[in-house]
Write an enzyme that holds these catalytic residues in place. Structure first.
Site: not given
Ligand SMILES: Cc1ncc(COP(=O)(O)O)c(C=O)c1O
Length: 405
Positions: A328-329
């Site tokens: 999620c980055e």
């Protein structure tokens, strides 16, 4: 080992998957040994932080390697893999006196890299054979994180503190048997090794009972086509000659130690991932794989370039892709890289995935760590299973009904 073998392993064991080629590890070990064959007493201590699977440790033990460790946990893994304590070196940084004492009690060679602990240890245990890590103040290494022998580095005892160091040794009457340095990883130029070696020899002249000199590591391996690598054969020729001359001057056949990680295992490793999605945006074609920096952080941490091959379509027309993870980055493995045309479901193989890849993996995003396979005698052997949901919960202690709010 070939692309078709890797493809078959991906199918057999599933992805994401680390694969290590035992033959490549053996050939690198032999290459280093041969390059220094003119040195009477050579010792190679594998830097297990690079890849610490117990089967890999056993494999290297059978080749005749010792171990370079940095933590008591690595020491325990080494002992568990069957290494005799005297085959293990312990070179920690910033650890407590208690941990050093515990490791010493296991019969392992300790290496101390600061004056404060040296004085405390020497006062309490004057008879224990100790190695000292010096900081030669040499700027070397592929990037700032792995340049560890320069003047501002936290590693080693500054060579400018030699008078103080010698005073501690004299006052405590401790037994110094070795001098060590490690200036960094990915060192391009063998002149840097030779220059730093002179500093190590200078430091060694201060001690009368030495048994070995440990030159650390830092050999550069190629990461992409036409990449530079350390000329081990040339280094072997030059450094062996210089080392033998020093031994003559010193009046004793000392042991020459290296502690390579990357050199031994980097090129032996492949990381196999499956393409979950091919996503075309206005500017970029993304290939999203079933992994992320939780499994292979080097590209994001160091900007390392791992060659990526589409082994499902090796002869396909090359196109430009950004290969990204599912974290999620932003976790970009490769930006705008030419890769043979990718379809969803294809298997991408990352090269140089032996060193500092699995050993730096984590469970970030609560993802499982990948399995590991050793390719030995033309067959894949599972040496670590894929994690399962129970592994994520293993050490967690849920609140009981009485402790909930
Ligand atoms: C003290 C020490 N020795 C050896 C190594 C292994 O270096 P390389 O993997 O570049 O061979 C390292 C790497 O961090 C290290 O810190």
């Amino acid at each position: 080992m070939q692309g078709k073998d890797l493809l078959q392993l991906a199918e057999q064991f599933g992805t994401p998957l680390y694969v290590y080629d035992a033959e490549k590890i053996q050939s690198q070990f032999n290459r280093l040994t041969k390059a220094f064959s003119k040195v009477e007493n050579l010792r190679i201590n594998y830097a297990m932080k690079a890849l610490s699977n117990v089967s890999i440790l056993q494999l290297l033990k059978d080749m005749g390697s010792g171990l370079d460790t940095v933590s008591i946990q690595e020491v325990l893994l080494g002992l568990h893999a069957g290494y005799a304590p005297e085959k293990i070196f312990y070179t920690p940084n910033g650890v407590s006196l208690e941990e050093i004492e515990e490791v010493n009690a296991l019969g392992v060679q300790i290496n101390i890299d600061n004056l404060s602990i040296l004085e405390q240890f020497g006062t309490k245990h004057p008879n224990v054979p100790v190695c000292i890590r010096i900081n030669p103040h040499v700027m070397a290494g592929g990037n700032t994180n792995i340049s560890v022998g320069h003047i501002d580095s936290k590693f080693g005892i500054s060579i400018h503190q030699m008078p103080h160091l010698v005073r501690i040794v004299e006052n405590t009457k401790m037994n110094i048997v070795g001098i060590h340095m490690h200036t960094g990883s990915d060192i391009l130029d063998i002149e840097v090794f030779l220059y730093a070696a002179e500093i190590l020899f200078d430091a060694a002249r201060n001690f009368k009972n030495l048994e070995f000199l440990d030159f650390g590591s830092g050999f550069k391996v190629p990461y992409k086509k036409d990449d530079i690598e350390t000329d081990i054969e040339e280094l072997g020729k030059k450094l062996s000659k210089r080392f033998n001359a020093f031994c003559e001057e010193y009046g004793k056949d000392l042991t020459l130690i290296f502690e390579p990680g990357k050199f031994l295992v980097s090129q032996a490793g492949f990381f196999l991932t499956k393409v979950n999605v091919v996503k075309q945006t206005t500017s970029t074609v993304f290939a999203g794989i079933d992994s992320g920096f939780n499994h292979l952080i080097r590209p994001m941490l160091y900007g390392s370039q791992h060659h990526i091959e589409n082994i499902s379509n090796p002869k396909g027309k090359e196109r430009f892709y950004s290969v990204v993870g599912y974290i999620c980055e932003t976790d970009t493995f490769a930006n705008n890289r030419r890769i043979a045309e990718i379809k969803e479901g294809d298997i991408l193989s990352f090269h140089n995935a032996g060193a500092y890849c699995f050993s730096m993996s984590s469970n970030y995003n609560s993802r499982y760590k990948p399995a590991e396979v050793l390719w030995l005698h033309g067959k894949g052997r599972l040496i670590r299973a894929h994690e399962k949901f129970e592994d994520l919960l293993q050490n967690q202690i849920p609140l009981t009904t009485e402790t909930t709010i």
